[in-house]
Design an enzyme around this catalytic site. Structure first.
Site, PDB file in Angstrom:
ATOM      1  N   LYS A   1      88.982  58.013 -58.242  1.00 28.34           N
ATOM      2  CA  LYS A   1      88.671  56.902 -57.338  1.00 28.34           C
ATOM      3  C   LYS A   1      87.402  56.188 -57.804  1.00 28.34           C
ATOM      4  CE  LYS A   1      85.909  59.689 -54.129  1.00 28.34           C
ATOM      5  NZ  LYS A   1      85.725  60.109 -52.734  1.00 28.34           N
TER       6      LYS A   1
ATOM      7  N   ARG B   1      84.731  63.433 -40.668  1.00 29.29           N
ATOM      8  CA  ARG B   1      85.198  62.156 -41.210  1.00 29.29           C
ATOM      9  C   ARG B   1      86.687  61.954 -41.009  1.00 29.29           C
ATOM     10  NH1 ARG B   1      83.882  61.156 -47.455  1.00 29.29           N
ATOM     11  NH2 ARG B   1      85.487  62.782 -47.689  1.00 29.29           N
TER      12      ARG B   1
ATOM     13  N   TYR C   1      60.939  38.068 -61.044  1.00 32.12           N
ATOM     14  CA  TYR C   1      60.776  37.437 -59.740  1.00 32.12           C
ATOM     15  C   TYR C   1      59.557  37.958 -58.988  1.00 32.12           C
ATOM     16  CZ  TYR C   1      65.481  35.458 -60.176  1.00 32.12           C
ATOM     17  OH  TYR C   1      66.587  34.751 -60.591  1.00 32.12           O
TER      18      TYR C   1
ATOM     19  N   MET D   1      69.733  39.894 -61.660  1.00 32.77           N
ATOM     20  CA  MET D   1      71.184  40.056 -61.617  1.00 32.77           C
ATOM     21  C   MET D   1      71.784  40.312 -62.990  1.00 32.77           C
ATOM     22  SD  MET D   1      74.129  37.588 -59.980  1.00 32.77           S
ATOM     23  CE  MET D   1      73.490  37.773 -58.320  1.00 32.77           C
TER      24      MET D   1
END
Length: 370
Positions: free
Chosen positions: A39, A137, A263, A312
């Site tokens: 998965k 769960r 940034y 990014m």
């Protein structure tokens, strides 16, 4: 496909190392079958590539999370059956029955619905009974077992071929884990008075080397398959790293003293600094949480610290100490020199978060090539 020489970022996946890790588990648990978990892009390694590589490894199931992942295993041409570990909502069950996939059963209501679909298509429906031993769960609570036992004789199209549960804190709460094991063994014993199971599984990577569960005959392998065991064990040193994440230098410049990097200028140079821009960022899966944590890459035989915030598509690293660095040079972002355990600690997260964050735009290159 683009030539690897033109990749600015890529993940090299060692399929022989995965097969080796499967054999390590087989030596540790010779009487247990193994279910590779594929998965979430096979924990960042690429679902189809991993499934094809392991399809001939004498395994009964590939563990997936969704019917979409099950369909991808099937479309990849694999003979190994996908097993959908979590609960499925009603609209998904039709595809499960038609394709003979395996799924988890958590309630009498689900049993009745799966049985009606079996009647509709005149097909046996193969399911694994999920028991909630403390994860909270999914699964049938132990006190609800009798209710299911009463329903199942009326569900003639169902074949309950397996029973399983999930450990919630195997690497952190040993006492609670033993209580979960005892609860599972009681449930299996109670159910076994009315039915038999081909597959009984409880332990996943966090427990596979450290807990003995006599009533089980299969283990689910996620992180261990990919080279990492969450608990100390003599077997850990035998596991091999299966993924190396690379990127390339795109630009090299010398920034002056008192110059901001990235940034918001969370890093400012204190002297003239040679800075290499590297073509990977959080859009590729290099976590933003690694900003200003002492994270580093391995470039031209040396460690280079990441400066300022991860963006990014790019990161900046200090290469002042290197004799030579040029655009196109390859940096190891994660691998034998920068293990995912290191990135996990710096990002203050869990290992699975680090590798499953590798995004779809990162090409996976499988070695050895078939």
């Amino acid at each position: 496909m683009t030539s690897p020489k033109l990749y600015r970022v890529w993940a090299e996946v060692d399929t022989d190392a995965m097969k080796h890790n499967l054999r390590v588990v087989q030596r540790a648990l010779p009487n247990h079958m193994r279910m590779p978990i594929v998965k979430a892009e096979a924990y960042g390694h690429g679902l189809e590539g991993v499934a094809r590589a392991l399809d001939e490894e004498d395994i009964p199931f590939f563990g997936v999370a969704t019917i979409a992942e099950a369909a991808r295993v099937q479309a990849a041409g694999c003979k190994t059956c996908p097993f959908i570990i979590g609960p499925c909502f009603p609209a998904e069950r039709d595809a499960i029955v038609q394709n003979d996939w395996r799924a988890a059963l958590s309630s009498p209501e689900e049993a009745k619905h799966f049985n009606s679909l079996g009647r509709l298509y005149n097909k046996k429906v193969h399911l694994h009974l999920s028991i909630d031993t403390g994860m909270g769960r999914a699964g049938l609570l132990p006190q609800g077992i009798e209710e299911l036992i009463e329903v199942l004789p009326h569900c003639e199209m169902l074949h309950i071929e397996g029973v399983f549960s999930h450990l919630s804190a195997a690497s952190e709460d040993i006492s609670f884990t033993h209580r979960q094991i005892a609860s599972f063994e009681r449930a299996v014993g109670q159910l076994s008075e009315k039915m038999s199971f081909d597959y009984r599984h409880l332990c996943s990577s966090s427990a596979v080397f450290n807990y003995n569960v006599p009533c089980t005959n299969m283990v689910r392998l996620g992180r261990v398959l990919y080279g990492y065991s969450p608990m100390p064990s003599p077997y850990n040193k035998e596991l091999r790293n299966t993924l190396t994440l690379y990127s390339r230098v795109t630009l090299v410049r010398t920034l002056p003293d008192n110059h901001g990097v990235s940034y918001n200028h969370t890093y400012i140079t204190t002297a003239p600094t040679r800075v290499a821009t590297i073509g990977i960022g959080f859009g590729d899966g290099y976590l933003h949480y690694l900003s200003n944590t002492g994270a580093r890459v391995y470039l031209n035989g040396s460690y280079c610290p990441v400066l300022g915030r991860v963006t990014m598509d790019q990161i900046m690293v200090d290469v002042t100490h290197l004799d030579k660095v040029e655009p196109g040079d390859i940096a190891e972002i994660m691998g034998s020199n920068v293990p995912w355990q290191e990135l996990t600690a710096r990002a203050k997260t869990i290992p699975s978060n680090v590798i499953t964050s590798i995004s779809a735009r990162v090409p996976r290159v499988y070695v050895p090539e078939k």
